[in-house]
Structure formats: structure tokens, C-alpha cells
Design a protein around this motif. Structure first.
Motif, PDB file in Angstrom:
ATOM      1  N   GLN A  90       0.808  -1.216   0.000  1.00 44.23           N
ATOM      2  CA  GLN A  90       0.000   0.000   0.000  1.00 44.23           C
ATOM      3  C   GLN A  90       0.840   1.264   0.000  1.00 44.23           C
ATOM      4  OE1 GLN A  90      -2.322   0.396   3.585  1.00 44.23           O
ATOM      5  NE2 GLN A  90      -0.709  -0.474   4.899  1.00 44.23           N
ATOM      6  N   HIS A  91       2.125   1.146   0.269  1.00 42.14           N
ATOM      7  CA  HIS A  91       2.991   2.319   0.329  1.00 42.14           C
ATOM      8  C   HIS A  91       3.757   2.559  -0.982  1.00 42.14           C
ATOM      9  CE1 HIS A  91       2.127   2.574   4.569  1.00 42.14           C
ATOM     10  NE2 HIS A  91       2.566   1.330   4.757  1.00 42.14           N
ATOM     11  N   ARG A  92       3.676   1.626  -1.907  1.00 40.85           N
ATOM     12  CA  ARG A  92       4.422   1.761  -3.149  1.00 40.85           C
ATOM     13  C   ARG A  92       3.495   1.447  -4.325  1.00 40.85           C
ATOM     14  NH1 ARG A  92      10.220  -1.029  -2.419  1.00 40.85           N
ATOM     15  NH2 ARG A  92      10.807   0.630  -3.865  1.00 40.85           N
ATOM     16  N   GLN A  93       3.688   2.147  -5.441  1.00 40.31           N
ATOM     17  CA  GLN A  93       2.757   2.082  -6.555  1.00 40.31           C
ATOM     18  C   GLN A  93       3.039   0.891  -7.460  1.00 40.31           C
ATOM     19  OE1 GLN A  93       2.923   5.366  -9.347  1.00 40.31           O
ATOM     20  NE2 GLN A  93       0.694   5.367  -9.560  1.00 40.31           N
ATOM     21  N   SER A  94       1.990   0.180  -7.841  1.00 43.39           N
ATOM     22  CA  SER A  94       2.123  -0.959  -8.757  1.00 43.39           C
ATOM     23  C   SER A  94       1.993  -0.490 -10.193  1.00 43.39           C
ATOM     24  CB  SER A  94       1.039  -1.995  -8.458  1.00 43.39           C
ATOM     25  OG  SER A  94      -0.244  -1.475  -8.815  1.00 43.39           O
ATOM     26  N   LEU A  95       2.359  -1.373 -11.135  1.00 41.97           N
ATOM     27  CA  LEU A  95       2.215  -1.079 -12.552  1.00 41.97           C
ATOM     28  C   LEU A  95       0.755  -0.828 -12.898  1.00 41.97           C
ATOM     29  CD1 LEU A  95       3.066  -0.911 -15.508  1.00 41.97           C
ATOM     30  CD2 LEU A  95       3.066  -3.418 -15.580  1.00 41.97           C
ATOM     31  N   SER A  96      -0.153  -1.644 -12.362  1.00 39.28           N
ATOM     32  CA  SER A  96      -1.571  -1.479 -12.671  1.00 39.28           C
ATOM     33  C   SER A  96      -2.080  -0.117 -12.209  1.00 39.28           C
ATOM     34  CB  SER A  96      -2.394  -2.588 -12.019  1.00 39.28           C
ATOM     35  OG  SER A  96      -3.757  -2.473 -12.375  1.00 39.28           O
ATOM     36  N   HIS A  97      -1.674   0.291 -11.032  1.00 45.34           N
ATOM     37  CA  HIS A  97      -2.123   1.594 -10.518  1.00 45.34           C
ATOM     38  C   HIS A  97      -1.545   2.734 -11.343  1.00 45.34           C
ATOM     39  CE1 HIS A  97      -2.220   4.969  -7.429  1.00 45.34           C
ATOM     40  NE2 HIS A  97      -3.483   4.638  -7.608  1.00 45.34           N
ATOM     41  N   TYR A  98      -0.295   2.598 -11.752  1.00 45.79           N
ATOM     42  CA  TYR A  98       0.323   3.631 -12.583  1.00 45.79           C
ATOM     43  C   TYR A  98      -0.420   3.763 -13.911  1.00 45.79           C
ATOM     44  CZ  TYR A  98       3.570   5.853 -15.800  1.00 45.79           C
ATOM     45  OH  TYR A  98       4.119   6.679 -16.757  1.00 45.79           O
ATOM     46  N   LEU A  99      -0.699   2.642 -14.566  1.00 45.20           N
ATOM     47  CA  LEU A  99      -1.398   2.699 -15.845  1.00 45.20           C
ATOM     48  C   LEU A  99      -2.804   3.281 -15.676  1.00 45.20           C
ATOM     49  CD1 LEU A  99      -0.420  -0.677 -17.561  1.00 45.20           C
ATOM     50  CD2 LEU A  99       0.601   1.582 -17.861  1.00 45.20           C
ATOM     51  N   GLN A 100      -3.420   2.992 -14.543  1.00 43.79           N
ATOM     52  CA  GLN A 100      -4.737   3.562 -14.286  1.00 43.79           C
ATOM     53  C   GLN A 100      -4.658   5.085 -14.189  1.00 43.79           C
ATOM     54  OE1 GLN A 100      -6.605   1.942 -10.804  1.00 43.79           O
ATOM     55  NE2 GLN A 100      -8.629   2.721 -11.329  1.00 43.79           N
ATOM     56  N   GLN A 101      -3.625   5.576 -13.518  1.00 47.42           N
ATOM     57  CA  GLN A 101      -3.422   7.023 -13.414  1.00 47.42           C
ATOM     58  C   GLN A 101      -3.160   7.663 -14.773  1.00 47.42           C
ATOM     59  OE1 GLN A 101      -0.242   7.600 -10.521  1.00 47.42           O
ATOM     60  NE2 GLN A 101      -1.750   8.214  -8.979  1.00 47.42           N
ATOM     61  N   MET A 102      -2.435   6.955 -15.652  1.00 50.45           N
ATOM     62  CA  MET A 102      -2.090   7.476 -16.972  1.00 50.45           C
ATOM     63  C   MET A 102      -3.181   7.222 -18.015  1.00 50.45           C
ATOM     64  SD  MET A 102       0.947   8.926 -16.777  1.00 50.45           S
ATOM     65  CE  MET A 102       0.405   9.511 -15.149  1.00 50.45           C
ATOM     66  N   ASN A 103      -4.279   6.554 -17.590  1.00 51.70           N
ATOM     67  CA  ASN A 103      -5.374   6.190 -18.489  1.00 51.70           C
ATOM     68  C   ASN A 103      -4.894   5.300 -19.631  1.00 51.70           C
ATOM     69  OD1 ASN A 103      -8.144   6.262 -19.162  1.00 51.70           O
ATOM     70  ND2 ASN A 103      -7.804   7.832 -20.718  1.00 51.70           N
ATOM     71  N   ILE A 104      -4.014   4.354 -19.299  1.00 52.05           N
ATOM     72  CA  ILE A 104      -3.484   3.397 -20.265  1.00 52.05           C
ATOM     73  C   ILE A 104      -3.995   2.009 -19.901  1.00 52.05           C
ATOM     74  CG2 ILE A 104      -1.386   2.342 -21.197  1.00 52.05           C
ATOM     75  CD1 ILE A 104       0.086   4.933 -20.469  1.00 52.05           C
ATOM     76  N   PRO A 105      -4.663   1.331 -20.819  1.00 52.13           N
ATOM     77  CA  PRO A 105      -5.144  -0.019 -20.525  1.00 52.13           C
ATOM     78  C   PRO A 105      -4.041  -1.066 -20.662  1.00 52.13           C
ATOM     79  CG  PRO A 105      -5.821   0.606 -22.721  1.00 52.13           C
ATOM     80  CD  PRO A 105      -5.120   1.802 -22.138  1.00 52.13           C
ATOM     81  N   GLY A 106      -4.185  -2.129 -19.903  1.00 51.95           N
ATOM     82  CA  GLY A 106      -3.272  -3.257 -20.008  1.00 51.95           C
ATOM     83  C   GLY A 106      -4.043  -4.564 -20.053  1.00 51.95           C
ATOM     84  N   ILE A 107      -3.396  -5.596 -20.597  1.00 51.45           N
ATOM     85  CA  ILE A 107      -3.983  -6.941 -20.610  1.00 51.45           C
ATOM     86  C   ILE A 107      -2.911  -7.927 -20.149  1.00 51.45           C
ATOM     87  CG2 ILE A 107      -5.218  -8.695 -21.915  1.00 51.45           C
ATOM     88  CD1 ILE A 107      -5.919  -6.688 -24.000  1.00 51.45           C
ATOM     89  N   THR A 108      -3.291  -8.807 -19.242  1.00 50.01           N
ATOM     90  CA  THR A 108      -2.414  -9.885 -18.804  1.00 50.01           C
ATOM     91  C   THR A 108      -3.042 -11.235 -19.154  1.00 50.01           C
ATOM     92  OG1 THR A 108      -1.193 -10.802 -16.914  1.00 50.01           O
ATOM     93  CG2 THR A 108      -3.424  -9.955 -16.475  1.00 50.01           C
ATOM     94  N   ASN A 109      -2.276 -12.295 -18.920  1.00 51.42           N
ATOM     95  CA  ASN A 109      -2.710 -13.657 -19.266  1.00 51.42           C
ATOM     96  C   ASN A 109      -2.960 -13.808 -20.763  1.00 51.42           C
ATOM     97  OD1 ASN A 109      -2.626 -14.445 -16.524  1.00 51.42           O
ATOM     98  ND2 ASN A 109      -4.702 -13.634 -16.195  1.00 51.42           N
ATOM     99  N   VAL A 110      -2.140 -13.155 -21.539  1.00 53.77           N
ATOM    100  CA  VAL A 110      -2.191 -13.239 -22.998  1.00 53.77           C
ATOM    101  C   VAL A 110      -1.088 -14.190 -23.478  1.00 53.77           C
ATOM    102  CG1 VAL A 110      -1.876 -11.935 -25.147  1.00 53.77           C
ATOM    103  CG2 VAL A 110      -3.170 -10.937 -23.259  1.00 53.77           C
ATOM    104  N   ASP A 111      -1.355 -14.938 -24.527  1.00 51.83           N
ATOM    105  CA  ASP A 111      -0.336 -15.798 -25.129  1.00 51.83           C
ATOM    106  C   ASP A 111       0.616 -14.906 -25.937  1.00 51.83           C
ATOM    107  OD1 ASP A 111       1.242 -17.675 -26.346  1.00 51.83           O
ATOM    108  OD2 ASP A 111      -0.411 -18.835 -27.216  1.00 51.83           O
TER     109      ASP A 111
END
Length: 360
Positions: A90-111
Motif C-alpha cells: 500500500q505504500h508503493r505504486q504498482s504497474l496497474s495503478h500507474y497505468l490507471q493514473q495514466m489512463n493506459i489499458p493493459g492486458i495480462t494472461n495473454v499468449d
């Protein structure tokens, strides 16, 4: 996580789970083979208008570190990973949270293995879209979308700004500047002024610089106005010049060479680069969708200094008359090896040797 899909203009669909922003996005789909440095990659302005596919299976296992950003705001359009690392602090920012702030979508579990294989099998850029439902409407929107060719204008500074110090006076022309270049110049005490890419030779030389750097940046060098090439032709006659990435391509074009699109873009670390004069092999970070056509290099003006051992592409040029040189790769690394950062020392040497008279 909710289901999200990457759709490609050829009709392909890659299913996965969404993270980051829930926005729908469009962009050119490229892949990066780097094993580390996802933060520097995502914040590199060269990825404007592009969706980045990481071949490294596990991404995001270290928290976001603002000290290693390559730009303040990410210009990437999306991020595709095989496995998003579990991250709970909770004290350090994750990649998902950063992308959410930048309004950038991501997808995981992709081949991503199959996706990269498809991207490598084509000789033309592939556009894609990240969508919640891969229906006919989504494909119609993708086919109707026109991506701008004015990427430099989208990421470069519109106004000058200083990065002051006490040493040599350096002007950096911003075509999509990475912070890594400023870090290397700061380590050498350079007193830097960053200027827009629309600056004229008179505006640059009026600052009486000891040297000029033409930065890396996104997009096709042919999309820039001819006035940029005229500016380079004039500036190289008066002060030492160092071109990087897009700056290298424009330096080549300004001196009569042609630049062509690569069949498959190069994005990754540890590219083996050979310095021709010494036969020394260095490993470098590279992101390039274009390359200088070797056969077009005017040997009366330029000579080739570096080549890529993977495909023998031109990776460096030097002017025969003026103290001006350029490289396709990133000498600042960020991310990547730092074996080529002595090129900044070479630039410093040229500035130290500079006399009071013009070079012409």
C-alpha cells in the motif's frame, strides 16, 4: 480482473484479463524483448501511438520508481504482458495503478509467444485495439481509425526550458527527449537548454552553444518538415553535433542519405553493436522502426561507424568534414547496458576541441 481483448486489423483476437485503465485504445502493436526496465520502456516517448507487448513473461514485480521515468507522462497506448506480477504494498505504486493514473489499458494472461510470432511474421506495421468485447463494432472502429503521423509534435516540448549546470553549454533539440540523455549530460556538468524541434538554426546558434544534441523520438522521420533538415545542415557547420535515434536518422537525411522502414522493428536491450574502426563489440539498448539505407550513404560526406551484428544495419555515422556524429541506439541505456555511454565523453571531447572559427 475483467475480460479484455487485443484485436488486430487482420481479424486476430487475443483474450486476456484487463488491468490498469478500462479505456478503449488504438495503436500500432510492437514488441519489446528487454528482460528488465519496464518502467523506462513504458515512459519512453518513442512509444507514442504504440501498444507495447513484453516478451519477458513476468512484468511488474518491482514497484514504480519515479526517479527512473524517461518522461513525465507516458505516451504509450497500451501494455500487453503474459503474467502481471502479484504486487501488494500500500505504500508503493504498482504497474496497474500507474497505468490507471495514466489512463493506459493493459492486458495480462495473454499468449504473448503466439502474438510476437505473428508480429514478426509480417513486413508491415500492425494496428490493434484493446477492447472489452471483440465484436464487429470494435473491428469497424479499428479499421476506421487513422493514427496520426505527427507523433513528435505530441511528445516534444513546445517551449524552451533549462537544465542548468556549470560546464559546457549544450542545446538539446527535443524530438521526443528521453530523460536519460539529460542525466548523462548532467553527470558531465553540462549547462543544458532544451529547445523545441521547430527551432531554427539562428535561434539555436544565438545561444552560443558549445554543442548540440538531436534527441531520439517517435515516428517516421519523413513526416517532419524539410526545415528540420535545413536546420541540421546549418548547425553542423558551426558547432559539434550528436544525433541519437530519430536525431540520427534526421542527421543522415540532412547529409544526403535515405531512411527506410524496418521489416520488423527493433525494441530491446543487449543488441550487439560493432564499432567498425576498432572491431569492439558493445551491447546497447535500441528502439527503432526505421534505419539508414546503407547504399544511400554518401561516402564523400559520411562514413559508417557502427553496425548491428544481428542484421548488419547502420547504427552509427560520422561526418567527414564537421565534428558531427550520430547513433541509432540509445547511448544512455535507460534501460539497458551502459557500455556505450562513453559516446557522451566523445561529444564532450569535441566540444573541448572547438575553436572560435566555423568548421566549414
Amino acid at each position: 480482473m475483467t475480460a479484455r481483448y487485443l484485436i488486430l486489423e487482420d481479424g486476430s483476437v487475443y483474450a486476456g484479463d484487463g488491468f490498469g485503465s478500462p479505456a478503449v485504445t488504438f495503436g500500432e502493436v510492437i514488441f519489446n524483448t528487454s528482460m528488465a526496465g519496464y518502467q523506462e520502456i513504458i515512459t519512453n516517448p518513442i512509444y507514442d501511438n504504440q501498444i507495447i507487448v513484453f516478451t519477458q513473461p513476468n512484468v511488474g514485480n518491482v514497484p514504480i520508481n519515479r526517479n527512473i521515468y524517461e518522461s513525465i507522462v507516458s505516451a504509450a497506448k497500451g501494455v500487453i504482458v503474459r503474467d502481471l506480477a502479484a504486487f501488494d504494498d500500500q505504500h508503493r505504486q504498482s504497474l496497474s495503478h500507474y497505468l490507471q493514473q495514466m489512463n493506459i489499458p493493459g492486458i495480462t494472461n495473454v499468449d504473448t509467444r503466439a502474438l510476437v510470432h505473428q508480429l514478426r511474421s509480417t513486413t508491415e506495421p500492425i494496428r490493434g485495439s484493446i477492447v472489452p468485447v471483440p465484436d464487429d463494432h470494435a473491428f469497424d472502429q479499428l479499421h476506421a481509425t487513422v493514427l496520426t503521423n505527427q507523433q513528435v509534435a505530441q511528445v516534444a516540448t513546445p517551449k524552451p526550458y533549462p537544465n542548468p549546470d556549470v560546464g559546457k553549454t549544450v542545446v538539446v533539440i527535443d524530438f521526443g527527449l528521453k530523460n536519460g540523455v539529460l542525466r548523462e549530460l548532467s553527470r558531465r556538468k553540462c549547462n543544458v537548454t532544451v529547445l523545441p524541434y521547430t527551432s531554427t538554426a539562428d535561434e539555436i546558434l544565438r545561444l552560443d552553444p558549445d554543442g548540440v544534441v538531436f534527441s531520439s523520438g517517435p515516428g517516421d522521420p519523413h513526416s517532419l518538415k524539410k526545415s528540420v533538415l535545413k536546420m541540421i545542415q546549418e548547425v553542423q557547420q558551426h558547432v559539434p553535433v550528436f544525433g541519437i535515434g530519430l536525431g540520427h536518422e534526421l542527421f543522415a537525411m540532412a547529409n544526403g542519405a535515405t531512411v527506410k522502414r524496418r521489416p520488423v522493428e527493433h525494441h530491446g536491450m543487449n543488441h550487439p553493436i560493432k564499432e567498425i574502426i576498432t572491431d569492439q563489440i558493445d551491447y546497447a539498448s535500441q528502439s527503432a522502426g526505421f534505419e539508414v539505407d546503407r547504399e544511400s550513404v554518401d561516402r564523400q560526406k559520411l562514413f559508417i561507424t557502427y553496425v548491428d551484428l544481428l542484421d548488419n544495419s547502420v547504427q552509427g555515422l560520422r561526418h567527414r568534414q564537421y565534428p558531427a556524429f550520430s547513433v541509432q541506439f540509445f547511448p544512455d541505456g535507460a534501460p539497458g547496458p551502459d557500455e556505450t555511454d562513453p559516446l557522451f565523453d566523445e561529444f564532450m571531447d569535441l566540444m573541448n576541441q572547438r575553436g572560435d572559427e566555423d568548421f566549414g
